[in-house]
Design an enzyme around this catalytic site. Structure first.
Site, PDB file in Angstrom:
ATOM      1  N   GLY A   1       0.826  -1.206   0.000  1.00 57.40           N
ATOM      2  CA  GLY A   1       0.000   0.000   0.000  1.00 57.40           C
ATOM      3  C   GLY A   1       0.858   1.254   0.000  1.00 57.40           C
TER       4      GLY A   1
ATOM      5  N   SER B   1       1.633   3.105  -2.498  1.00 54.30           N
ATOM      6  CA  SER B   1       1.396   4.006  -3.635  1.00 54.30           C
ATOM      7  C   SER B   1       0.598   5.247  -3.263  1.00 54.30           C
ATOM      8  CB  SER B   1       0.651   3.249  -4.746  1.00 54.30           C
ATOM      9  OG  SER B   1      -0.652   2.880  -4.316  1.00 54.30           O
TER      10      SER B   1
ATOM     11  N   VAL C   1      -2.336  -8.087  -1.563  1.00 54.84           N
ATOM     12  CA  VAL C   1      -2.116  -8.742  -0.266  1.00 54.84           C
ATOM     13  C   VAL C   1      -3.174  -9.804   0.042  1.00 54.84           C
ATOM     14  CG1 VAL C   1      -0.851  -6.797   0.757  1.00 54.84           C
ATOM     15  CG2 VAL C   1      -3.335  -6.956   1.074  1.00 54.84           C
TER      16      VAL C   1
ATOM     17  N   ASN D   1       1.287  -2.378   5.421  1.00 56.90           N
ATOM     18  CA  ASN D   1       0.478  -1.163   5.576  1.00 56.90           C
ATOM     19  C   ASN D   1      -0.815  -1.166   4.776  1.00 56.90           C
ATOM     20  OD1 ASN D   1       0.231   2.013   5.866  1.00 56.90           O
ATOM     21  ND2 ASN D   1       0.217   1.579   3.669  1.00 56.90           N
TER      22      ASN D   1
ATOM     23  N   SER E   1      -4.397   0.640  13.653  1.00 51.50           N
ATOM     24  CA  SER E   1      -5.216   1.854  13.797  1.00 51.50           C
ATOM     25  C   SER E   1      -5.609   1.978  15.257  1.00 51.50           C
ATOM     26  CB  SER E   1      -6.479   1.717  12.939  1.00 51.50           C
ATOM     27  OG  SER E   1      -7.353   2.819  13.144  1.00 51.50           O
TER      28      SER E   1
ATOM     29  N   TYR F   1     -13.839  -3.324   9.947  1.00 46.28           N
ATOM     30  CA  TYR F   1     -12.513  -2.682   9.939  1.00 46.28           C
ATOM     31  C   TYR F   1     -11.874  -2.746  11.333  1.00 46.28           C
ATOM     32  CZ  TYR F   1      -9.064   1.104   9.608  1.00 46.28           C
ATOM     33  OH  TYR F   1      -7.903   1.847   9.641  1.00 46.28           O
TER      34      TYR F   1
ATOM     35  N   ALA G   1     -12.479  -4.829  13.733  1.00 43.47           N
ATOM     36  CA  ALA G   1     -12.099  -6.217  14.033  1.00 43.47           C
ATOM     37  C   ALA G   1     -10.784  -6.569  13.332  1.00 43.47           C
ATOM     38  CB  ALA G   1     -13.212  -7.167  13.592  1.00 43.47           C
TER      39      ALA G   1
END
Ligand code: NAP
Length: 252
Positions: A14, A16, A65, A91, A143, A157, A159
């Protein structure tokens, strides 16, 4: 401090866009060989070009991924290109919103497969190379949402972000004997290009939730990742750093 990343190879899934691009910029400025991995190669190439114009050594690779074989293939390709993999920044992540009442199995699975299973795929693909490194490092972007706080619309998200930390602690134990550390950063509200279109009112509301009254920058996260990836952080493993301008501190 932090000159130990010079010449090391760093993979950023991630990388980019958004936080991953910020991490890539910070590592590139510290002399690392940076491999940014994303599904969309064109976007990844455009980011690599931009960072190289700022004096970096950044190469774009395509990888998903969610797909174990894809991650194995890209890790092989990156090791062939640079001769080592020293640091993995796991990431890549997605954060679509869906109310708990209406969330479908497909929505749940896509978020879990990208954020949680995707972290597993990326780490597993890099283990053979990290073991050969002088000191291997894995830094996961989790996060505050999930591990510390909740947010309506993000049950899947949250979880997935908490799952990353359970994974991290066991991975840290399994890899400790090989001098590989596994840690995580927990960003709060960060300003990324993805938020640009949301308007000033929305951004001001997000910033107001933060005691420092501003959103984090992608480089704020990058510097925490850089620390955890440094040689100097070699005795820290299985730990988290919250980077949120004090967002989780208020009692109400
Ligand atoms: P973003 O700007 O949307 O960027 C996401 C990156 O991940 C892109 O490079 C994207 O590229 C890549 N990606 C998505 N799915 C992928 C897949 N299946 N395989 C490979 N790459 C994939 O997101 P962001 O805001 O920077 O978030 C990055 C990470 O930070 C996430 O893990 C997120 O949970 C975490 N985070 C963000 C915030 C925030 O405020 N932004 C706060 C806390 C935590 P492609 O689409 O081309 O694949």
């Amino acid at each position: 401090m932090f000159n130990t990343l010079k010449g090391k190879t760093v993979i950023i899934t991630g990388g980019s866009k958004g936080i991953g691009k910020g991490i890539a910029r910070v590592f590139a400025k510290h002399g690392a060989n940076v491999a940014v991995v994303a599904r969309n190669l064109e976007t990844a190439k455009a980011s690599a070009d931009e960072l190289n114009r700022e004096n970096g050594k950044v190469v774009a690779f395509t990888g998903d991924v969610q797909d174990r074989e894809s991650m194995k293939a890209v890790a092989f390709e990156i090791n062939e290109k640079f001769g080592s993999i020293d640091v993995l920044c796991a990431n890549a992540g997605i954060f679509p919103s869906a109310s708990l009442e209406h969330m479908t199995n497909e929505e749940w699975d896509t978020v879990m497969n990208t954020n949680a299973k995707g972290t597993f795929h990326a780490v597993q693909a890099c283990i053979p190379y990290l073991k050969q490194a002088e000191y291997g490092r894995v830094v996961i972007t989790s996060s505050i949402t999930g591990p510390v706080t909740g947010y309506p619309g993000w049950a899947h998200y949250a979880a997935s972000k908490a799952a990353q930390l359970g994974f991290m602690r066991t991975a840290a134990l399994e890899l400790a004997g090989d001098q590989i550390t596994v840690n995580a950063v927990l960003p709060g509200n960060v300003f990324t290009e993805g938020l640009e279109g949301l308007g000033d009112d929305y951004l001001e509301e997000m910033a107001a939730a933060i005691p420092m009254k501003k959103l984090g920058s992608v480089e704020d996260i990058g510097f925490a990742v850089l620390f955890l990836a440094s040689k100097e952080a070699g005795f820290i493993t299985g730990q988290t750093i919250i980077v949120d301008g004090g967002q989780i501190l208020p009692e109400n």
